[in-house]
Design a protein around this motif. Structure first.
Motif, PDB file in Angstrom:
ATOM      1  N   GLU A 232      27.056  75.777  -2.706  1.00  0.00           N
ATOM      2  CA  GLU A 232      26.147  76.902  -2.935  1.00  0.00           C
ATOM      3  C   GLU A 232      25.097  76.547  -3.979  1.00  0.00           C
ATOM      4  OE1 GLU A 232      26.038  79.414  -0.974  1.00  0.00           O
ATOM      5  OE2 GLU A 232      27.716  78.465   0.055  1.00  0.00           O
ATOM      6  N   GLU A 233      25.515  75.846  -5.010  1.00  0.00           N
ATOM      7  CA  GLU A 233      24.553  75.388  -6.010  1.00  0.00           C
ATOM      8  C   GLU A 233      23.573  74.395  -5.397  1.00  0.00           C
ATOM      9  OE1 GLU A 233      23.151  74.799 -10.152  1.00  0.00           O
ATOM     10  OE2 GLU A 233      24.050  76.388  -8.947  1.00  0.00           O
ATOM     11  N   ALA A 234      24.092  73.507  -4.549  1.00  0.00           N
ATOM     12  CA  ALA A 234      23.225  72.516  -3.898  1.00  0.00           C
ATOM     13  C   ALA A 234      22.182  73.193  -3.019  1.00  0.00           C
ATOM     14  CB  ALA A 234      24.075  71.553  -3.064  1.00  0.00           C
ATOM     15  N   LYS A 235      22.586  74.235  -2.286  1.00  0.00           N
ATOM     16  CA  LYS A 235      21.622  74.924  -1.420  1.00  0.00           C
ATOM     17  C   LYS A 235      20.533  75.605  -2.246  1.00  0.00           C
ATOM     18  CE  LYS A 235      24.721  77.165   1.125  1.00  0.00           C
ATOM     19  NZ  LYS A 235      25.277  78.029   2.198  1.00  0.00           N
ATOM     20  N   ALA A 236      20.935  76.167  -3.374  1.00  0.00           N
ATOM     21  CA  ALA A 236      19.935  76.797  -4.237  1.00  0.00           C
ATOM     22  C   ALA A 236      18.952  75.767  -4.769  1.00  0.00           C
ATOM     23  CB  ALA A 236      20.630  77.517  -5.392  1.00  0.00           C
ATOM     24  N   LEU A 237      19.456  74.599  -5.161  1.00  0.00           N
ATOM     25  CA  LEU A 237      18.584  73.547  -5.685  1.00  0.00           C
ATOM     26  C   LEU A 237      17.699  72.965  -4.590  1.00  0.00           C
ATOM     27  CD1 LEU A 237      21.141  71.714  -8.004  1.00  0.00           C
ATOM     28  CD2 LEU A 237      19.213  73.137  -8.727  1.00  0.00           C
ATOM     29  N   ASP A 249      19.259  63.505  -6.628  1.00  0.00           N
ATOM     30  CA  ASP A 249      19.331  64.240  -7.887  1.00  0.00           C
ATOM     31  C   ASP A 249      20.137  65.517  -7.731  1.00  0.00           C
ATOM     32  OD1 ASP A 249      18.614  64.752 -10.622  1.00  0.00           O
ATOM     33  OD2 ASP A 249      17.214  66.260  -9.881  1.00  0.00           O
ATOM     34  N   VAL A 250      19.970  66.204  -6.586  1.00  0.00           N
ATOM     35  CA  VAL A 250      20.736  67.416  -6.324  1.00  0.00           C
ATOM     36  C   VAL A 250      22.225  67.089  -6.263  1.00  0.00           C
ATOM     37  CG1 VAL A 250      21.258  69.176  -4.585  1.00  0.00           C
ATOM     38  CG2 VAL A 250      18.881  68.675  -5.197  1.00  0.00           C
ATOM     39  N   ALA A 251      22.583  66.007  -5.570  1.00  0.00           N
ATOM     40  CA  ALA A 251      23.989  65.605  -5.486  1.00  0.00           C
ATOM     41  C   ALA A 251      24.576  65.389  -6.868  1.00  0.00           C
ATOM     42  CB  ALA A 251      24.115  64.339  -4.641  1.00  0.00           C
ATOM     43  N   ARG A 252      23.837  64.694  -7.709  1.00  0.00           N
ATOM     44  CA  ARG A 252      24.328  64.412  -9.066  1.00  0.00           C
ATOM     45  C   ARG A 252      24.475  65.698  -9.866  1.00  0.00           C
ATOM     46  NH1 ARG A 252      21.809  64.285 -13.553  1.00  0.00           N
ATOM     47  NH2 ARG A 252      19.756  64.318 -12.546  1.00  0.00           N
ATOM     48  N   ARG A 253      23.550  66.623  -9.699  1.00  0.00           N
ATOM     49  CA  ARG A 253      23.573  67.855 -10.491  1.00  0.00           C
ATOM     50  C   ARG A 253      24.689  68.812 -10.091  1.00  0.00           C
ATOM     51  NH1 ARG A 253      17.491  70.041 -10.547  1.00  0.00           N
ATOM     52  NH2 ARG A 253      18.492  71.731 -11.743  1.00  0.00           N
ATOM     53  N   VAL A 254      25.278  68.619  -8.917  1.00  0.00           N
ATOM     54  CA  VAL A 254      26.391  69.492  -8.509  1.00  0.00           C
ATOM     55  C   VAL A 254      27.721  68.745  -8.516  1.00  0.00           C
ATOM     56  CG1 VAL A 254      24.921  71.013  -7.148  1.00  0.00           C
ATOM     57  CG2 VAL A 254      26.021  69.067  -6.032  1.00  0.00           C
ATOM     58  N   GLY A 255      27.794  67.614  -9.184  1.00  0.00           N
ATOM     59  CA  GLY A 255      29.077  66.963  -9.395  1.00  0.00           C
ATOM     60  C   GLY A 255      29.420  65.829  -8.466  1.00  0.00           C
ATOM     61  N   PHE A 262      28.003  63.170  -0.439  1.00  0.00           N
ATOM     62  CA  PHE A 262      27.457  64.517  -0.561  1.00  0.00           C
ATOM     63  C   PHE A 262      26.741  64.930   0.718  1.00  0.00           C
ATOM     64  CE2 PHE A 262      23.421  66.758  -1.384  1.00  0.00           C
ATOM     65  CZ  PHE A 262      23.924  68.021  -1.681  1.00  0.00           C
ATOM     66  N   SER A 263      25.918  64.042   1.254  1.00  0.00           N
ATOM     67  CA  SER A 263      25.154  64.363   2.464  1.00  0.00           C
ATOM     68  C   SER A 263      26.070  64.607   3.657  1.00  0.00           C
ATOM     69  CB  SER A 263      24.166  63.238   2.779  1.00  0.00           C
ATOM     70  OG  SER A 263      23.199  63.119   1.758  1.00  0.00           O
ATOM     71  N   ARG A 264      27.121  63.776   3.788  1.00  0.00           N
ATOM     72  CA  ARG A 264      28.063  63.965   4.905  1.00  0.00           C
ATOM     73  C   ARG A 264      28.789  65.303   4.774  1.00  0.00           C
ATOM     74  NH1 ARG A 264      29.753  58.423   4.184  1.00  0.00           N
ATOM     75  NH2 ARG A 264      31.627  59.230   3.161  1.00  0.00           N
ATOM     76  N   LEU A 265      29.237  65.607   3.567  1.00  0.00           N
ATOM     77  CA  LEU A 265      29.954  66.861   3.344  1.00  0.00           C
ATOM     78  C   LEU A 265      29.034  68.056   3.561  1.00  0.00           C
ATOM     79  CD1 LEU A 265      32.654  68.089   2.481  1.00  0.00           C
ATOM     80  CD2 LEU A 265      31.886  67.947   0.101  1.00  0.00           C
ATOM     81  N   PHE A 266      27.809  67.968   3.100  1.00  0.00           N
ATOM     82  CA  PHE A 266      26.838  69.047   3.271  1.00  0.00           C
ATOM     83  C   PHE A 266      26.576  69.309   4.757  1.00  0.00           C
ATOM     84  CE2 PHE A 266      22.784  71.141   3.499  1.00  0.00           C
ATOM     85  CZ  PHE A 266      22.726  71.937   2.366  1.00  0.00           C
ATOM     86  N   LYS A 267      26.379  68.250   5.520  1.00  0.00           N
ATOM     87  CA  LYS A 267      26.096  68.413   6.947  1.00  0.00           C
ATOM     88  C   LYS A 267      27.310  68.976   7.685  1.00  0.00           C
ATOM     89  CE  LYS A 267      24.128  66.126  10.977  1.00  0.00           C
ATOM     90  NZ  LYS A 267      23.509  64.895  11.517  1.00  0.00           N
ATOM     91  N   LYS A 268      28.504  68.551   7.278  1.00  0.00           N
ATOM     92  CA  LYS A 268      29.719  69.056   7.910  1.00  0.00           C
ATOM     93  C   LYS A 268      29.865  70.559   7.698  1.00  0.00           C
ATOM     94  CE  LYS A 268      34.747  68.425   7.999  1.00  0.00           C
ATOM     95  NZ  LYS A 268      35.892  67.672   7.422  1.00  0.00           N
ATOM     96  N   GLN A 326      26.450  84.721  -6.331  1.00  0.00           N
ATOM     97  CA  GLN A 326      26.054  83.354  -6.660  1.00  0.00           C
ATOM     98  C   GLN A 326      25.063  82.802  -5.636  1.00  0.00           C
ATOM     99  OE1 GLN A 326      26.816  81.690  -9.327  1.00  0.00           O
ATOM    100  NE2 GLN A 326      26.182  79.605  -8.843  1.00  0.00           N
ATOM    101  N   ARG A 327      25.289  83.117  -4.381  1.00  0.00           N
ATOM    102  CA  ARG A 327      24.459  82.567  -3.307  1.00  0.00           C
ATOM    103  C   ARG A 327      23.021  83.102  -3.348  1.00  0.00           C
ATOM    104  NH1 ARG A 327      27.813  80.956   1.440  1.00  0.00           N
ATOM    105  NH2 ARG A 327      29.990  81.097   0.830  1.00  0.00           N
ATOM    106  N   LEU A 328      22.858  84.316  -3.877  1.00  0.00           N
ATOM    107  CA  LEU A 328      21.534  84.939  -3.879  1.00  0.00           C
ATOM    108  C   LEU A 328      20.829  84.808  -5.230  1.00  0.00           C
ATOM    109  CD1 LEU A 328      22.289  88.141  -1.790  1.00  0.00           C
ATOM    110  CD2 LEU A 328      20.906  86.182  -1.106  1.00  0.00           C
TER     111      LEU A 328
END
Length: 547
Positions: A232-237, A249-255, A262-268, A326-328
């Motif tokens: 959810e944080e990644a989508k906001a960023l 940078d987004v991946a790093r900022r969300v842990g 990160f990209s594989r998990l996000f797409k899944k 959080q999402r909004l």
């Protein structure tokens, strides 16, 4: 140890030992064929069961079941004094009829017990002195020659097991408060390389007890919840980013230290890559309706720039329900408790405005001046809203994945709730300040979920659609077996409870009125529906453990 009266099983003790283990003692690779209760009276050590290591010390109780693998018992700095009670399960009907008990270690028993094996139950005993006294009594029984020994020992076995179950239940119930503390910890630290192993320690629970308590409270595992926070944080960023070069940078900022992972998990999870999500998130959508269509938009990766809120109903800063708060983040809250005006949205320069057709055409010209406007029918099932929105924004594949996912969640919840729903008939009621509403069996997202998806059986006398207002007298006529109170304020319920008509109902007299904390339950969108299912399942499995 998890047992209840529905299992139709009894237990019989087979052996008891009181041991004093020396420094350096090590026992390795033992597969259990019986249940074993171990209690550490003094000293400390380590026990590894099914690959999971536990530190044990004075006051620790260890509950082991057949088919578990004890990899190692180690006493690095002895001595350590331990009691060990072995017992086995027998079929209650067989034992009652005088038949010989099943021998321990049979293939059938091992297969049955192994199906539920996860790990040892390891937890401290609060009433240590009383527990030790019972174990000492068991020890003395083994040194006596008495014809009544088997019966006395059997009674003491059940006493010890009952105490162990009560100790663990009390600990897990107390642990529910600690779950909130670990959730707060995760929210503060999810952007870091967070070690999930620290969470049970923060809650003061064993790993297995913590995971059960967490899933009961949240509806998902700690790992799943951590991933949700990060996504959810990644989508906001990503929505705020202007270039695909920012994905790392987004991946790093969300842990996440690994951009590829990160990209594989996000797409899944989201159905599209972070780069594509970023590009599609650029469209500025404003929702001017009294329904939470932002739920449907978020599910397909579009965060609206403005969306309806109910600030007097939802106890959040924005007036969004807790599962959307959080999402909004960054979305303007439009107070839907009154009419939303074009002037509230004009400064946001929307590309698209989404509305619900309520049959009132006043002011439509003003809205169209702001930008492209889409009007959706106001009386559709949630998945039809999802499909129509997805068609307009060319996200049909993502919508279908969301619909399929929610259907799977519904089926899993239906199976989990079978112990609750397979008996009895249910009636759904909402208590308002001036009226009692009786919900029907169709024509409403709420009753569709309860009756048609989760498997609750409606009272056969309830045949209407949607809901009936001012229905207290109708309830008296029906006299329902079980009542679920939904979206009802505490003060309104308390006032109703003093009403003699309400007190006359069978469900009230038999204490079968269920009042979950349902303020944030919303079955009209995929995110709210999934949240509600998780909360509903956890509530009923906790409230009705033995139905």
């Amino acid at each position: 140890m998890r047992n209840n009266s529905r299992d139709c099983h009894a237990y019989v003790w087979t052996a008891f030992r009181k041991q004093r283990l020396k420094k350096g003692f090590r026992l390795r690779q033992l597969r259990l064929e019986e249940y074993v209760l171990c209690y550490v009276r003094e000293g400390n050590g380590e026990i590894t069961v099914n690959g999971q290591k536990h530190g044990i010390e004075a006051g620790t109780l260890i509950m082991l079941t057949p088919a578990m693998r004890m990899d190692e018992l180690y006493v690095p700095a002895g001595p350590m004094q331990m009691y060990r009670l072995h017992y086995r399960r027998i079929d209650a009907s067989s034992s009652a009829g005088g038949k010989q008990a099943t021998a321990p270690g049979t293939q059938e028993q091992l297969a049955g017990d192994a199906a539920g094996v996860v790990g040892a139950e390891v937890f401290p005993v609060a009433s240590a002195s009383a527990f030790v006294a019972k174990l000492e009594e068991f020890h003395r029984l083994g040194q006596e020659a008495d014809d009544g020994l088997p019966l006395r020992a059997q009674a003491l076995l059940y006493d010890l097991l009952a105490t162990a179950c009560k100790e663990q239940a009390a600990r897990e119930k107390g642990g529910d408060c600690s779950i909130a503390a670990t959730i707060d910890y995760m929210k503060k630290h999810f952007r870091e390389a967070l070690d999930l192993g620290i969470l049970p320690k923060l809650a003061g629970l064993t790993p297995s007890s913590y995971c059960r308590a967490f899933k009961r409270a949240v509806g998902m595992t700690p790992g799943e919840y951590l991933t949700q926070l990060r996504m959810e944080e990644a989508k906001a960023l990503l929505s705020a980013s202007s270039s695909a070069n920012r994905v790392k940078d987004v991946a790093r900022r969300v842990g996440f230290s690994d951009e590829l992972y990160f990209s594989r998990l996000f797409k899944k999870r989201e159905g599209l890559s972070p780069q594509i999500y970023m590009k599609q998130a650029g469209q500025r959508v404003a929702i001017a309706s009294k329904l939470f269509l932002q739920d449907h938009f978020l599910a397909i990766g579009i965060q609206p720039i403005a969306a309806p809120s109910f600030p007097h109903y939802f106890p959040t800063r924005t007036g969004f329900p807790i599962y959307l708060q959080q999402r909004l983040r960054g979305t303007k809250a439009l107070n839907a408790e009154r009419d939303i005006t074009p002037q509230e949205i004009l400064p946001l320069s929307p590309d698209v405005i989404v509305q619900i057709d309520t049959g009132q055409e006043q002011g439509q010209g003003e809205w169209k001046k702001l930008g492209e406007t889409f009007m959706f029918n106001g009386y559709l099932p949630w998945h039809e809203y999802q499909r129509q929105i997805a068609t307009v924004f060319h996200k049909e594949n993502q919508a279908q994945r969301i619909i399929d996912h929610v259907e799977n969640v519904e089926k899993a919840a239906r199976d989990a709730l079978l112990p609750v729903t397979r008996k009895g008939e249910w009636t759904i009621v909402r208590v308002l300040e001036e009226e009692v509403r009786l919900y029907g069996t169709e024509g409403h997202a709420l009753t569709d979920l309860f009756y048609h998806k989760l498997g609750f059986q409606p009272d056969p006398h309830v045949t209407h659609a949607s809901y009936k207002p001012d229905a207290l007298l109708e309830l008296v006529r029906i006299d329902p077996e079980r009542i679920i109170l939904i979206w009802s304020e505490k003060e309104h319920v308390e006032r109703l409870w003093a009403n003699p008509l309400w007190q006359s109902l069978r469900a009230v007299r038999e204490n079968k009125v269920y009042n979950p904390e349902s303020k944030n339950w919303d079955p009209w969108g995929p995110l709210g529906r999934e949240y509600m299912i998780g909360q509903c399942t956890a509530y009923f499995l906790r409230a009705i453990p033995s139905i």
